[in-house]
Design a protein around this motif. Sequence first.
Motif, PDB file in Angstrom:
ATOM      1  N   LEU A 169     -26.118  83.944 -44.883  1.00 17.69           N
ATOM      2  CA  LEU A 169     -24.887  84.240 -45.610  1.00 17.69           C
ATOM      3  C   LEU A 169     -25.058  85.541 -46.385  1.00 17.69           C
ATOM      4  N   GLY A 170     -23.970  86.266 -46.548  1.00 19.63           N
ATOM      5  CA  GLY A 170     -23.975  87.484 -47.353  1.00 19.63           C
ATOM      6  C   GLY A 170     -23.091  87.307 -48.568  1.00 19.63           C
ATOM      7  N   ILE A 171     -23.672  87.383 -49.754  1.00 20.46           N
ATOM      8  CA  ILE A 171     -22.923  87.189 -51.000  1.00 20.46           C
ATOM      9  C   ILE A 171     -22.629  88.560 -51.598  1.00 20.46           C
ATOM     10  N   ALA A 172     -21.361  88.913 -51.688  1.00 24.83           N
ATOM     11  CA  ALA A 172     -20.956  90.220 -52.197  1.00 24.83           C
ATOM     12  C   ALA A 172     -20.958  90.226 -53.716  1.00 24.83           C
ATOM     13  N   SER A 173     -20.947  91.430 -54.282  1.00 25.60           N
ATOM     14  CA  SER A 173     -20.842  91.571 -55.730  1.00 25.60           C
ATOM     15  C   SER A 173     -19.442  91.177 -56.175  1.00 25.60           C
ATOM     16  N   ILE A 174     -19.274  90.950 -57.464  1.00 25.33           N
ATOM     17  CA  ILE A 174     -18.018  90.415 -57.979  1.00 25.33           C
ATOM     18  C   ILE A 174     -16.867  91.399 -57.754  1.00 25.33           C
ATOM     19  N   GLU A 175     -17.106  92.697 -57.928  1.00 27.02           N
ATOM     20  CA  GLU A 175     -16.015  93.655 -57.724  1.00 27.02           C
ATOM     21  C   GLU A 175     -15.658  93.778 -56.255  1.00 27.02           C
ATOM     22  N   ASP A 176     -16.643  93.678 -55.374  1.00 26.72           N
ATOM     23  CA  ASP A 176     -16.337  93.666 -53.942  1.00 26.72           C
ATOM     24  C   ASP A 176     -15.476  92.460 -53.583  1.00 26.72           C
ATOM     25  N   LYS A 177     -15.787  91.319 -54.186  1.00 28.76           N
ATOM     26  CA  LYS A 177     -14.982  90.122 -53.922  1.00 28.76           C
ATOM     27  C   LYS A 177     -13.541  90.308 -54.367  1.00 28.76           C
ATOM     28  N   ILE A 178     -13.348  90.934 -55.523  1.00 30.54           N
ATOM     29  CA  ILE A 178     -11.994  91.140 -56.030  1.00 30.54           C
ATOM     30  C   ILE A 178     -11.200  92.040 -55.091  1.00 30.54           C
ATOM     31  N   VAL A 179     -11.785  93.165 -54.721  1.00 32.92           N
ATOM     32  CA  VAL A 179     -11.083  94.116 -53.852  1.00 32.92           C
ATOM     33  C   VAL A 179     -10.863  93.501 -52.471  1.00 32.92           C
ATOM     34  N   GLN A 180     -11.842  92.792 -51.948  1.00 34.94           N
ATOM     35  CA  GLN A 180     -11.669  92.152 -50.650  1.00 34.94           C
ATOM     36  C   GLN A 180     -10.542  91.128 -50.686  1.00 34.94           C
ATOM     37  N   GLN A 181     -10.463  90.344 -51.766  1.00 34.59           N
ATOM     38  CA  GLN A 181      -9.400  89.357 -51.869  1.00 34.59           C
ATOM     39  C   GLN A 181      -8.027  90.031 -51.925  1.00 34.59           C
ATOM     40  N   ALA A 182      -7.940  91.162 -52.618  1.00 34.94           N
ATOM     41  CA  ALA A 182      -6.669  91.895 -52.667  1.00 34.94           C
ATOM     42  C   ALA A 182      -6.292  92.421 -51.290  1.00 34.94           C
ATOM     43  N   VAL A 183      -7.250  92.962 -50.550  1.00 36.54           N
ATOM     44  CA  VAL A 183      -6.978  93.464 -49.202  1.00 36.54           C
ATOM     45  C   VAL A 183      -6.583  92.312 -48.277  1.00 36.54           C
ATOM     46  N   VAL A 184      -7.246  91.173 -48.406  1.00 39.69           N
ATOM     47  CA  VAL A 184      -6.902  90.003 -47.597  1.00 39.69           C
ATOM     48  C   VAL A 184      -5.462  89.574 -47.858  1.00 39.69           C
ATOM     49  N   THR A 185      -5.034  89.597 -49.116  1.00 44.03           N
ATOM     50  CA  THR A 185      -3.670  89.204 -49.447  1.00 44.03           C
ATOM     51  C   THR A 185      -2.650  90.106 -48.770  1.00 44.03           C
ATOM     52  N   VAL A 186      -2.907  91.406 -48.776  1.00 49.07           N
ATOM     53  CA  VAL A 186      -1.971  92.351 -48.163  1.00 49.07           C
ATOM     54  C   VAL A 186      -1.989  92.226 -46.644  1.00 49.07           C
ATOM     55  N   LEU A 187      -3.184  92.200 -46.047  1.00 50.25           N
ATOM     56  CA  LEU A 187      -3.267  92.144 -44.588  1.00 50.25           C
ATOM     57  C   LEU A 187      -2.772  90.805 -44.038  1.00 50.25           C
ATOM     58  N   SER A 188      -2.946  89.731 -44.795  1.00 53.78           N
ATOM     59  CA  SER A 188      -2.470  88.424 -44.325  1.00 53.78           C
ATOM     60  C   SER A 188      -0.951  88.411 -44.187  1.00 53.78           C
ATOM     61  N   ALA A 189      -0.265  89.150 -45.057  1.00 59.44           N
ATOM     62  CA  ALA A 189       1.194  89.229 -44.939  1.00 59.44           C
ATOM     63  C   ALA A 189       1.601  89.834 -43.602  1.00 59.44           C
ATOM     64  N   ILE A 190       0.773  90.688 -43.038  1.00 60.76           N
ATOM     65  CA  ILE A 190       1.056  91.311 -41.738  1.00 60.76           C
ATOM     66  C   ILE A 190       0.600  90.418 -40.592  1.00 60.76           C
ATOM     67  N   TYR A 191      -0.661  90.000 -40.640  1.00 63.96           N
ATOM     68  CA  TYR A 191      -1.245  89.339 -39.480  1.00 63.96           C
ATOM     69  C   TYR A 191      -0.836  87.880 -39.340  1.00 63.96           C
ATOM     70  N   GLU A 192      -0.367  87.250 -40.404  1.00 66.48           N
ATOM     71  CA  GLU A 192       0.119  85.883 -40.244  1.00 66.48           C
ATOM     72  C   GLU A 192       1.358  85.831 -39.359  1.00 66.48           C
ATOM     73  N   GLU A 193       2.053  86.958 -39.226  1.00 62.75           N
ATOM     74  CA  GLU A 193       3.183  87.021 -38.306  1.00 62.75           C
ATOM     75  C   GLU A 193       2.735  87.252 -36.869  1.00 62.75           C
ATOM     76  N   ASP A 194       1.486  87.708 -36.692  1.00 56.40           N
ATOM     77  CA  ASP A 194       0.972  87.990 -35.353  1.00 56.40           C
ATOM     78  C   ASP A 194       0.155  86.840 -34.782  1.00 56.40           C
ATOM     79  N   PHE A 195      -0.586  86.136 -35.627  1.00 58.94           N
ATOM     80  CA  PHE A 195      -1.474  85.090 -35.139  1.00 58.94           C
ATOM     81  C   PHE A 195      -0.679  84.016 -34.409  1.00 58.94           C
ATOM     82  N   LEU A 196      -1.291  83.475 -33.363  1.00 59.49           N
ATOM     83  CA  LEU A 196      -0.611  82.505 -32.510  1.00 59.49           C
ATOM     84  C   LEU A 196      -0.717  81.097 -33.069  1.00 59.49           C
TER      85      LEU A 196
END
Length: 442
Positions: free
Chosen positions: A93-120
């Motif tokens: 497992l790879g455990i990221a630093s706390i700030e990486d987790k925050i930014v990754q979660q923000a990017v996931v929120t934005v990209l999920s709005a796009i890709y949830e419309e694409d996923f089958l």
Amino acid sequence: MGLEGVRQAARRNRRLRFTAPLHRITPQLLVDSFFSLRKNAAAGVDGVTWREYEKIFPQRVAGLHRLIHSGAYWATPSRRVFIPKADGRQRPLGIASIEDKIVQQAVVTVLSAIYEEDFLEFSFGFRPGRGQHNALDALTAGIKSRKGDWIVDADIRSFFDEIDHRWMLRFLEHRIADQRVIRLIRKWLEAGVIEDGKRIPAVQRTPQGAVISPLLANIYLHYAFDLWIQRWRKQPGRGEVIVVRYADDSVVGFEDARTARVSLEELRERLGRFGLTLHPDKTRLIGFGQYAAERRRKRGQGRPKQGRPETFDFLGFTHCCGRDLKGKFQVVRLTIKKRMRATLAAIREKLYQRRHEPVPTVGGCLRPVLNGNLAYHAVPANLLRLDGFRSEGCRAWRHALFRRSQQNRLNWSRSHRLTRKYVPSCRVLHPYPEKRFFASRP
């Protein structure tokens, strides 16, 4: 345009490339992302926990937002840890630093709005509103309601370690035209890990355990597997094809064996193009369904009892062919024996280590472990195996209490009282799969 506008635009045009998704990452989204993280999660290489970072977070939000939008933000390597698997191997497992987790979660929120419309529809892993039991329900309902007499149980070998970075970024660029987001994700992919005090650069793989890894895995398999199998199943002469995928584990059902064999060979070639391989031992083609036992007897594969249809494992359950009291075909799901034995061994070891602690303390620690296992596996037709699991857990606790002293003072009456107080009883917590599946899809 907020996230809802992004979602609607993605739904209207499946080929639209978004030019400025980074603008959706606002200071407020960073705040929401921080408070959505697990508060008791392990710290990364910086050694900063969620509780510690909470004290300085209000002063860091504006600066973190500025670093992201100016391109000065840089990802830190993940901390490598290993956890044991049921087969005795170690899962990295790879455990990221706390700030990486925050930014990754923000990017996931934005990209999920796009890709949830694409996923089958048959993709269930790591998606909002979909869980493991939704995938299990879909699989059972598909096998029982359609002609899925042959099952391909496909498992991709070391999927997270074999993700090709070039293909990953090419897949993202189908929807994301903002190179700032692409560079941000490339930084996380190439950050590497810290193991034994040394940085190991990442030529390929995405760290398993990172906040953004599940979404990246779904995007990768969406293009490498989902779209391909969706086109393949719609070609003339394929018959009915059942598909259920949860992360890198997938089950595909076919009407006849010949079509299943052709699909399996073509799937190997398809995944090989993207650097992925099917596990030779875990990927199988088996006969399954209400006529599987009859077909085995006609082929002369043993006496009726020995000619029982083969079983397959998926999401913690062994799937078997069975019959209900009226003689109708049923998909019987039982807890995988190997995992149950591994869990009981871990419980025995932990109870032995803590045998001298107060009984309420040990009971309070034992309850969530047993309760979590019982709650997940509490499906119809599995109560007998669950009751055996519960009994072995209680017996392990009683044996640990015996070891506290040379005098055996724990009689059966007190043992049963402790069991009733701290160990949950076995009862069905999940409805029959068809009821839940068709209720959510009227």
